[in-house]
Design an enzyme around this catalytic site. Sequence first.
Site, short mmCIF file in Angstrom:
data_model
loop_
_atom_site.label_atom_id
_atom_site.label_comp_id
_atom_site.label_asym_id
_atom_site.label_seq_id
_atom_site.Cartn_x
_atom_site.Cartn_y
_atom_site.Cartn_z
N ASP A 120 0.83 -1.22 0.00
CA ASP A 120 0.00 0.00 0.00
C ASP A 120 0.85 1.26 0.00
O ASP A 120 2.07 1.21 0.16
CB ASP A 120 -0.96 -0.02 1.20
CG ASP A 120 -0.27 -0.44 2.51
OD1 ASP A 120 0.96 -0.42 2.58
OD2 ASP A 120 -1.00 -0.81 3.45
N ASN A 132 -7.34 -2.97 14.59
CA ASN A 132 -8.74 -3.24 14.23
C ASN A 132 -8.89 -4.45 13.30
O ASN A 132 -9.94 -4.68 12.74
CB ASN A 132 -9.36 -2.00 13.56
CG ASN A 132 -8.66 -1.62 12.25
OD1 ASN A 132 -7.70 -2.28 11.83
ND2 ASN A 132 -9.15 -0.58 11.60
N HIS A 160 -7.20 -4.90 10.46
CA HIS A 160 -6.97 -4.66 9.02
C HIS A 160 -5.70 -5.38 8.55
O HIS A 160 -4.80 -5.66 9.34
CB HIS A 160 -6.94 -3.16 8.68
CG HIS A 160 -5.73 -2.40 9.11
ND1 HIS A 160 -5.75 -1.03 9.29
CD2 HIS A 160 -4.46 -2.76 9.38
CE1 HIS A 160 -4.55 -0.61 9.64
NE2 HIS A 160 -3.75 -1.64 9.71
N GLU A 194 -9.66 -2.06 5.58
CA GLU A 194 -10.26 -1.80 6.87
C GLU A 194 -11.49 -2.69 7.08
O GLU A 194 -11.99 -3.28 6.12
CB GLU A 194 -10.67 -0.32 6.95
CG GLU A 194 -9.53 0.68 6.73
CD GLU A 194 -8.57 0.80 7.92
OE1 GLU A 194 -8.50 -0.11 8.77
OE2 GLU A 194 -7.85 1.82 7.99
P1 PGA Z 1 2.53 -1.85 12.71
O1 PGA Z 1 1.37 -1.75 11.65
O2 PGA Z 1 3.51 -2.89 12.21
O3 PGA Z 1 3.16 -0.47 12.72
O4 PGA Z 1 1.92 -2.23 14.01
C1 PGA Z 1 0.73 -2.91 11.22
C2 PGA Z 1 -0.50 -2.55 10.41
O5 PGA Z 1 -1.19 -1.57 10.73
O6 PGA Z 1 -0.80 -3.30 9.47
#
Ligand code: PGA
Length: 242
Positions: free
Chosen positions: A67, A135, A137, A142
């Site tokens: 992304d 959450n 995702h 999302e």
């Molecule tokens: P993080 O993000 O590795 O910074 O916890 C993971 C994500 O949001 O997919």
Amino acid sequence: MKIFVAKDYAEVSALAYGVIKDVVLQESSPVLGLATGSTPLGLYALMAEDCAKKNVSYKNTRTANLDEYVGLAPSHPQSYRYFMEHNLFEHIDLPKESAYLPNGSAQNLEEECRRYDALLEQMPRDVQLLGIGNNGHIAFNEPGTPFDCGTHIVRLDASTIEANARFFDSVNEVPRRAITMGIRGIMSAKKILLVATGTKKALAVARALQGEVDESCPASVLQRHQDVVVILDKDASAKLRF
Ligand code: PGA
């Protein structure tokens, strides 16, 4: 699905690196699906270290990231292109033209989504690295994202904007939109490597791995993939039933 619970972040990173290294050594032209976020930083440091020792080469590897924020130029320090350059690509011998990310600054974003899906079809990933959001995702898919969607533009969840604000001067600077590989694209990888650490991830991890497969928890779709390796630290595994 194979689940490993490591004793700490260093061991999580080492186990994750073992999976990536196996793929890179086994395949003649490996394709790695890569991710941004804090979780893969230890893994990327190990990739760089081992490449510097000449144990592994990425000359024949191609990479595709999950992304990118909409509206941040590749040179913006919070863009995912910049993150990947500085945390990985500059430190390994991957040819510059072999690293693909969706372009969040494209004039025509819908066209860019189609271009990225076509690219993913041409280069099936041997392994797709994933983090997971608090959450549930995966990438920027999302809660509520249809499981069959391809690369698309998303409006970020308030909780994601808040979680990512730590990288920006203020929450107002966090872009509100992103371009993300869809769940269909993620699921098309031959193998999935999901890495998560910390208490904040424990509930999402439990829902994803042992809850109902439901679009309210995007990561739960991984229960339908035939080759998933999950690497957790103790905190992230705290709500799993063994
Ligand atoms: P993080 O993000 O590795 O910074 O916890 C993971 C994500 O949001 O997919």
